[in-house]
Design a protein around this motif. Structure first.
Motif, PDB file in Angstrom:
ATOM      1  N   VAL A   1       0.837  -1.201   0.000  1.00  0.00           N
ATOM      2  CA  VAL A   1       0.000   0.000   0.000  1.00  0.00           C
ATOM      3  C   VAL A   1       0.874   1.253   0.000  1.00  0.00           C
ATOM      4  CG1 VAL A   1      -1.677   1.313   1.331  1.00  0.00           C
ATOM      5  CG2 VAL A   1      -1.961  -1.126   1.071  1.00  0.00           C
ATOM      6  N   GLY A   2       1.926   1.239   0.835  1.00  0.00           N
ATOM      7  CA  GLY A   2       2.813   2.394   0.884  1.00  0.00           C
ATOM      8  C   GLY A   2       3.439   2.677  -0.463  1.00  0.00           C
ATOM      9  N   MET A   3       3.859   1.602  -1.137  1.00  0.00           N
ATOM     10  CA  MET A   3       4.517   1.774  -2.439  1.00  0.00           C
ATOM     11  C   MET A   3       3.541   2.328  -3.473  1.00  0.00           C
ATOM     12  SD  MET A   3       7.591   1.277  -2.888  1.00  0.00           S
ATOM     13  CE  MET A   3       8.327   2.068  -4.277  1.00  0.00           C
ATOM     14  N   VAL A   4       2.323   1.778  -3.466  1.00  0.00           N
ATOM     15  CA  VAL A   4       1.320   2.262  -4.418  1.00  0.00           C
ATOM     16  C   VAL A   4       1.050   3.745  -4.167  1.00  0.00           C
ATOM     17  CG1 VAL A   4      -1.106   2.085  -5.044  1.00  0.00           C
ATOM     18  CG2 VAL A   4       0.259   0.026  -4.799  1.00  0.00           C
ATOM     19  N   CYS A   5       0.948   4.124  -2.883  1.00  0.00           N
ATOM     20  CA  CYS A   5       0.714   5.525  -2.551  1.00  0.00           C
ATOM     21  C   CYS A   5       1.883   6.386  -3.002  1.00  0.00           C
ATOM     22  CB  CYS A   5       0.492   5.698  -1.057  1.00  0.00           C
ATOM     23  SG  CYS A   5      -1.096   5.113  -0.509  1.00  0.00           S
ATOM     24  N   PHE A   6       3.112   5.852  -2.842  1.00  0.00           N
ATOM     25  CA  PHE A   6       4.286   6.617  -3.275  1.00  0.00           C
ATOM     26  C   PHE A   6       4.230   6.877  -4.776  1.00  0.00           C
ATOM     27  CE2 PHE A   6       8.530   6.375  -5.206  1.00  0.00           C
ATOM     28  CZ  PHE A   6       9.068   7.530  -4.672  1.00  0.00           C
ATOM     29  N   LEU A   7       3.933   5.814  -5.546  1.00  0.00           N
ATOM     30  CA  LEU A   7       3.880   5.974  -6.996  1.00  0.00           C
ATOM     31  C   LEU A   7       2.775   6.945  -7.393  1.00  0.00           C
ATOM     32  CD1 LEU A   7       4.503   2.297  -8.108  1.00  0.00           C
ATOM     33  CD2 LEU A   7       6.092   4.207  -8.098  1.00  0.00           C
ATOM     34  N   LEU A   8       1.591   6.779  -6.767  1.00  0.00           N
ATOM     35  CA  LEU A   8       0.468   7.660  -7.095  1.00  0.00           C
ATOM     36  C   LEU A   8       0.808   9.113  -6.791  1.00  0.00           C
ATOM     37  CD1 LEU A   8      -2.892   6.035  -5.994  1.00  0.00           C
ATOM     38  CD2 LEU A   8      -2.265   6.972  -8.216  1.00  0.00           C
ATOM     39  N   SER A   9       1.348   9.348  -5.578  1.00  0.00           N
ATOM     40  CA  SER A   9       1.599  10.732  -5.192  1.00  0.00           C
ATOM     41  C   SER A   9       2.678  11.338  -6.080  1.00  0.00           C
ATOM     42  CB  SER A   9       1.985  10.830  -3.728  1.00  0.00           C
ATOM     43  OG  SER A   9       3.357  10.620  -3.564  1.00  0.00           O
ATOM     44  N   SER A  10       3.670  10.521  -6.472  1.00  0.00           N
ATOM     45  CA  SER A  10       4.720  11.060  -7.341  1.00  0.00           C
ATOM     46  C   SER A  10       4.169  11.375  -8.718  1.00  0.00           C
ATOM     47  CB  SER A  10       5.869  10.068  -7.454  1.00  0.00           C
ATOM     48  OG  SER A  10       6.322   9.727  -6.185  1.00  0.00           O
ATOM     49  N   VAL A  11       3.314  10.492  -9.239  1.00  0.00           N
ATOM     50  CA  VAL A  11       2.729  10.761 -10.559  1.00  0.00           C
ATOM     51  C   VAL A  11       1.906  12.044 -10.504  1.00  0.00           C
ATOM     52  CG1 VAL A  11       1.005   9.937 -12.194  1.00  0.00           C
ATOM     53  CG2 VAL A  11       2.753   8.389 -11.367  1.00  0.00           C
ATOM     54  N   LEU A  12       1.102  12.194  -9.438  1.00  0.00           N
ATOM     55  CA  LEU A  12       0.291  13.406  -9.309  1.00  0.00           C
ATOM     56  C   LEU A  12       1.184  14.637  -9.203  1.00  0.00           C
ATOM     57  CD1 LEU A  12      -2.555  12.272  -6.898  1.00  0.00           C
ATOM     58  CD2 LEU A  12      -2.701  12.771  -9.320  1.00  0.00           C
ATOM     59  N   ARG A  13       2.304  14.471  -8.478  1.00  0.00           N
ATOM     60  CA  ARG A  13       3.209  15.601  -8.302  1.00  0.00           C
ATOM     61  C   ARG A  13       3.822  16.017  -9.637  1.00  0.00           C
ATOM     62  NH1 ARG A  13       6.029  16.754  -2.961  1.00  0.00           N
ATOM     63  NH2 ARG A  13       4.211  15.569  -2.331  1.00  0.00           N
ATOM     64  N   VAL A  14       4.211  15.025 -10.430  1.00  0.00           N
ATOM     65  CA  VAL A  14       4.785  15.344 -11.739  1.00  0.00           C
ATOM     66  C   VAL A  14       3.732  16.014 -12.611  1.00  0.00           C
ATOM     67  CG1 VAL A  14       5.679  14.341 -13.854  1.00  0.00           C
ATOM     68  CG2 VAL A  14       6.550  13.569 -11.667  1.00  0.00           C
ATOM     69  N   LEU A  15       2.504  15.453 -12.583  1.00  0.00           N
ATOM     70  CA  LEU A  15       1.433  16.044 -13.386  1.00  0.00           C
ATOM     71  C   LEU A  15       1.170  17.477 -12.938  1.00  0.00           C
ATOM     72  CD1 LEU A  15      -1.170  13.168 -13.674  1.00  0.00           C
ATOM     73  CD2 LEU A  15       0.345  14.063 -15.429  1.00  0.00           C
ATOM     74  N   ASP A  16       1.262  17.700 -11.618  1.00  0.00           N
ATOM     75  CA  ASP A  16       0.996  19.023 -11.066  1.00  0.00           C
ATOM     76  C   ASP A  16       1.968  20.055 -11.618  1.00  0.00           C
ATOM     77  OD1 ASP A  16      -0.384  20.789  -9.596  1.00  0.00           O
ATOM     78  OD2 ASP A  16       0.312  20.117  -7.641  1.00  0.00           O
ATOM     79  N   GLY A  17       3.130  19.589 -12.123  1.00  0.00           N
ATOM     80  CA  GLY A  17       4.103  20.533 -12.641  1.00  0.00           C
ATOM     81  C   GLY A  17       3.865  20.903 -14.090  1.00  0.00           C
ATOM     82  N   VAL A  18       3.063  20.100 -14.796  1.00  0.00           N
ATOM     83  CA  VAL A  18       2.832  20.377 -16.216  1.00  0.00           C
ATOM     84  C   VAL A  18       1.935  21.605 -16.333  1.00  0.00           C
ATOM     85  CG1 VAL A  18       1.981  19.413 -18.359  1.00  0.00           C
ATOM     86  CG2 VAL A  18       3.034  17.930 -16.665  1.00  0.00           C
ATOM     87  N   LYS A  19       2.342  22.542 -17.184  1.00  0.00           N
ATOM     88  CA  LYS A  19       1.698  23.858 -17.194  1.00  0.00           C
ATOM     89  C   LYS A  19       0.173  23.835 -17.330  1.00  0.00           C
ATOM     90  CE  LYS A  19       2.387  28.530 -17.891  1.00  0.00           C
ATOM     91  NZ  LYS A  19       1.043  28.875 -17.458  1.00  0.00           N
ATOM     92  N   PRO A  20      -0.380  23.172 -18.344  1.00  0.00           N
ATOM     93  CA  PRO A  20      -1.849  23.243 -18.463  1.00  0.00           C
ATOM     94  C   PRO A  20      -2.562  22.659 -17.250  1.00  0.00           C
ATOM     95  CG  PRO A  20      -0.876  22.223 -20.393  1.00  0.00           C
ATOM     96  CD  PRO A  20       0.218  22.366 -19.396  1.00  0.00           C
ATOM     97  N   ILE A  21      -1.929  21.629 -16.629  1.00  0.00           N
ATOM     98  CA  ILE A  21      -2.573  21.038 -15.453  1.00  0.00           C
ATOM     99  C   ILE A  21      -2.389  21.940 -14.247  1.00  0.00           C
ATOM    100  CG2 ILE A  21      -2.589  19.022 -13.943  1.00  0.00           C
ATOM    101  CD1 ILE A  21      -1.659  17.391 -16.331  1.00  0.00           C
TER     102      ILE A  21
END
Lengths: 212, 239
Positions: free
Chosen positions: A45-65
């Motif tokens: 569960v921790g690993m899945v949360c890590f991957l999810l949060s990192s993906v969201l964080r990367v997406l959060d950096g993309v300008k249109p998002i």
């Protein structure tokens, strides 16, 4: 400078893929062991949360998002995933692995452990999901000038409610962990430590009385 | 350790490059900004805040206003900040020269305040809003700040004094609500929040948006005069 940091943010994907691949191939063919192996379940569960949060964080950096998600609860959502979902779950995995080995007895209540695991996972998932979705909706409405600001803020109220509910479930789950630890302490330590401690106290009290 | 020097220099370069990019670069670029003269008007920008407004900034800080309010206007292509009437140009480093700490904020649970002193110039409106946001913005999520105000006997006031809030029947008769110095300082600070002076790096868009009244609908800014929910000041003889 802004473009540079966006590019650097995008590069985060590379180590992320490495971690995900490493994790996947470590567990490949072993997934049946997750059931009944609590430290492993917590780590998954921790690993899945890590991957999810990192993906969201990367997406959060993309300008249109980021134009949509900026100044909303979205960031709070993926911070929840990283802190509670990843770090806390990984720490619990360690706890559940180490404590029985140190005390050399199993956890007193397997039921409590299950409550803790499902409560934590459910609570964190609920809370983070509500914040991320609420943040997205808030962002879309914030960027629609036809919606008045008070309405934008009102949009988030039910999501904050669900998030608080999720955190409450998490709190109850931590109560199960605390109860389990207390039980363990009573089982293991009450017989040996309590006499020692009371001995100290009576001795120091006697010493104090002798001085007085 | 076989590749000690390589490892050392690798780490050094990594840390040095992030220091260069995150600290030294911005410092070289905007670290030496100072008050400058606006050529079009001959005025200096930004002018330091008056003393009361500087105290108000501390009140703003202590109440945690920046938790819910940002003070930054995003450019037109990124967001609808212009359309909401939060500003006519994006905010830049020059706007924050006199702020320490800078209350940029990270969440918009409340509206942006970068230009609140331009948007709402009525001090009484701000006082009423701080006392009870519902008076001026029905449906607002903002908490009340009644502790910024003092409830005292109306008789203690000199006749003709206008400092009491015009709350009408909302206060029990014989009493009045008077702002404490913190409230006055905070309002002075809010009124000093203006970032619309055109700068070289952030000019006003052309043609300037002059549809201010039309935009008022889409923000939660209210007309400068108190709404009819708020009665006229109670004369001291009314008790």
């Amino acid at each position: 400078m802004i473009s540079c940091s966006i590019a650097a943010n995008g590069l985060l994907v590379v180590p992320l893929i490495c971690v995900a691949a490493n994790f996947h191939f470590t567990l490949e063919g072993q997934f049946h062991k997750v059931k009944g192996n609590l430290p492993l379940a917590f780590s998954v569960v921790g690993m899945v949360c890590f991957l999810l949060s990192s993906v969201l964080r990367v997406l959060d950096g993309v300008k249109p998002i980021s134009d949509v998600t900026r100044f909303t609860y979205f960031a709070a959502g993926h911070t929840h995933l990283a802190l509670y979902g990843f770090f806390a779950m990984a720490a619990f995995a360690g706890l559940y692995y180490i404590v029985p080995r140190l005390t050399q007895v199993p956890w007193p209540s397997a039921q409590m452990v299950r409550v803790h695991f499902y409560g934590s996972a459910l609570g964190i998932g609920l809370s983070a999901l509500a914040l991320v979705l609420g943040g997205l909706l808030q962002g879309f409405r914030l960027n629609n000038a036809a919606v008045s600001f008070v309405d934008v803020v009102r949009t988030t109220v039910p999501f904050i409610g669900i998030s608080t509910l999720g955190l409450f479930v998490t709190l109850v789950a931590q109560g199960a962990l605390a109860a389990n630890l207390a039980l363990l302490w009573r089982q293991q330590c009450a017989s040996c430590c309590v006499p020692v401690l009371t001995g100290w106290f009576t001795r120091s009290a006697a010493a104090a009385g002798g001085r007085g | 350790m076989n590749n000690g020097p390589l490892l050392f220099f690798g780490i050094l370069v990594t840390l040095a490059s992030s220091f260069w990019g995150l600290i030294l670069g911005p410092q070289l670029k905007i670290g030496r900004q100072e008050i400058r003269m606006i050529e079009a008007t001959g005025a200096l920008y930004p002018t330091p805040r008056p003393g009361l407004a500087q105290k108000g900034a501390e009140v703003y800080r202590s109440l945690g206003c920046a938790e819910c309010h940002t003070q930054q206007v995003r450019p037109r292509e990124s967001a609808t900040d212009f359309a909401r009437g939060w500003g006519q140009r994006r905010t830049v480093g020059q706007d924050y020269l006199h702020d320490y700490p800078i209350f940029l904020g990270s969440q918009r649970i409340g509206p942006d305040l970068a230009n609140i002193g331009r948007r709402q110039t009525n001090a009484l409106h701000h006082l009423l809003h701080l006392y009870d946001p519902q008076l001026v913005t029905p449906g607002s999520m903002m908490p009340r700040y009644p502790f910024l105000f003092e409830k005292r006997k109306a008789a203690a006031r000199k006749a003709g004094g206008s400092e009491a809030l015009p709350l009408g029947a909302k206060v029990e008769p014989g009493y009045e609500i008077v702002p404490r110095p913190e409230a006055d300082a905070l309002v002075a600070y809010l009124l000093s929040l203006q970032a619309e002076t055109p700068l070289f790096e952030a000019p006003l868009p052309l043609p300037p948006t002059k549809a201010e009244p039309a935009q008022a609908e889409s923000t939660n800014a209210v007309p400068a005069t108190p709404t009819n929910e708020v009665a006229a000041p109670v004369p001291p003889s009314a008790k």
